[in-house]
Each structure stands twice: as structure tokens, then as C-alpha cells.
Write a protein that holds these residues in place. Structure first.
Motif, PDB file in Angstrom:
ATOM      1  N   ASN A 211       0.796  -1.219   0.000  1.00 16.14           N
ATOM      2  CA  ASN A 211       0.000   0.000   0.000  1.00 16.14           C
ATOM      3  C   ASN A 211       0.839   1.284   0.000  1.00 16.14           C
ATOM      4  OD1 ASN A 211      -2.435   1.395  -0.048  1.00 16.14           O
ATOM      5  ND2 ASN A 211      -2.592   1.466   2.181  1.00 16.14           N
ATOM      6  N   PRO A 212       1.780   1.446  -0.929  1.00 18.17           N
ATOM      7  CA  PRO A 212       2.570   2.687  -0.953  1.00 18.17           C
ATOM      8  C   PRO A 212       1.716   3.882  -1.377  1.00 18.17           C
ATOM      9  CG  PRO A 212       3.022   1.374  -2.903  1.00 18.17           C
ATOM     10  CD  PRO A 212       2.126   0.542  -2.027  1.00 18.17           C
ATOM     11  N   GLN A 213       1.985   5.009  -0.761  1.00 20.43           N
ATOM     12  CA  GLN A 213       1.329   6.279  -1.081  1.00 20.43           C
ATOM     13  C   GLN A 213       2.411   7.344  -1.138  1.00 20.43           C
ATOM     14  OE1 GLN A 213      -2.128   6.499  -1.512  1.00 20.43           O
ATOM     15  NE2 GLN A 213      -2.087   4.278  -1.271  1.00 20.43           N
ATOM     16  N   ILE A 214       2.453   8.100  -2.215  1.00 12.75           N
ATOM     17  CA  ILE A 214       3.490   9.111  -2.379  1.00 12.75           C
ATOM     18  C   ILE A 214       2.883  10.501  -2.216  1.00 12.75           C
ATOM     19  CG2 ILE A 214       3.290   9.293  -4.894  1.00 12.75           C
ATOM     20  CD1 ILE A 214       6.452   9.350  -4.863  1.00 12.75           C
ATOM     21  N   SER A 215       3.637  11.404  -1.601  1.00 14.42           N
ATOM     22  CA  SER A 215       3.140  12.771  -1.427  1.00 14.42           C
ATOM     23  C   SER A 215       3.004  13.450  -2.786  1.00 14.42           C
ATOM     24  CB  SER A 215       4.079  13.572  -0.516  1.00 14.42           C
ATOM     25  OG  SER A 215       5.373  13.649  -1.078  1.00 14.42           O
TER      26      SER A 215
END
Length: 168
Positions: free
Chosen positions: A29-33
Motif C-alpha cells: 500500500n505505498p502512497q506518495i506525497s
């Protein structure tokens, strides 16, 4: 078993993928700014899931933001990468927020016995919305990300209110 890792590369393929996760756990579940400076994800070691953050260019080590031994899931990061929000589940799920540099301690934003999950943080990092399930109906709540004030129930209809989102 299979171990999942987090990698980052340029969208045009102009550089080789850089591995950002370094644990022997499953990283998901990666989330990038929005400004692409920070990335957050969750990693499960087989018994507990924690929330991590790292500079997206790989220039620092992964930092564990969650401090409890409960399962910490579904991290989200605000636009400039300064704050991360997630759900922590130990039977009753709560919503937590912490500075992405690891300063301070996680702030618990939800204060009910409901199952609180699916948090979303505003782009400027000042507000958090989430879904709370009281056993019969899901409602949407909002609170200041610094923990001030009390959670405010935004939904008033008696049907399920799910998948909140927030803008600046």
C-alpha cells in the motif's frame, strides 16, 4: 514465502527502480506525497503491521511511524509529505496521525468505540476525515489533524456513508 518490497522509478523509465523498503516483511500500500518527496507504506512482519515513511529518492532510512503493537494499516500522506495518517486496529480501530519526520508521538484522532478506518488527510495536513462504523451504520467524521477539538460527525443519513475524501 514471498516478500513484497516498495520500489520507485521515474514514470518515463529513465532510471532504474530504487528499492525503498529494506525489511524482510511484506511491504504494501505505498502512497506518495503530491510533491513526490516522501512515500509511506505498511509492512507486516507476520504478526503486526506497522506504518513506515521514507524520502522517495531513497536518501534516508525507512522510519517506522507507528509505535503500538496493533495492526497499523492504510497510511495516507499529505501533499508536502509532512504528515501521515493511518488506522490502528486492536479490536476497536482508531485513526492516528504523526509527523513524517518521526517527531512527537502518534496522535489518536478518533475517540469512540466504533471501528474507525479509511482515514484521508487534507492536502495541507490540517484536517483528517474517516469512516466510523458503530455496528449498524457507517458515518463520516472529521477532526483537526493536531488533535484539537473533538471529532465531528459529518453524515446524518441513516444509510452507510463510506469512502470519505477531503480537499484543501
Amino acid at each position: 514465502g514471498i516478500t513484497n518490497h516498495i520500489y520507485i522509478t521515474n514514470a518515463d523509465g529513465s532510471n532504474l527502480p530504487v528499492q525503498l523498503s529494506s525489511t524482510t516483511t511484506n511491504n504494501l500500500n505505498p502512497q506518495i506525497s503530491k510533491n513526490s518527496n516522501k512515500i509511506t507504506w505498511m509492512a507486516n512482519n507476520g504478526t503486526t503491521t506497522h506504518v513506515y515513511v521514507r524520502n522517495s529518492d531513497g536518501s534516508n532510512s525507512a522510519l517506522q511511524l507507528s509505535t503500538t503493537t496493533i495492526n497499523n494499516i492504510n497510511p495516507q500522506i499529505n501533499d508536502d509529505g509532512s504528515k501521515v495518517v493511518w488506522s490502528g486496529n486492536n479490536g476497536n480501530s482508531h485513526v492516528y496521525v504523526r509527523n513524517s519526520d518521526g517527531s512527537g508521538t502518534p496522535i489518536q484522532l478518533s475517540d469512540s468505540t466504533e471501528y474507525n478506518f479509511d482515514p484521508q488527510i487534507s492536502g495541507d495536513g490540517t484536517k483528517v476525515v474517516w469512516q466510523g462504523d458503530n455496528g449498524t451504520t457507517n458515518h463520516i467524521y472529521i477532526r483537526n489533524a493536531d488533535g484539537s477539538g473533538s471529532p465531528v460527525q459529518l453524515s446524518t443519513i441513516s444509510t452507510n456513508n463510506i469512502f470519505p475524501t477531503i480537499s484543501d
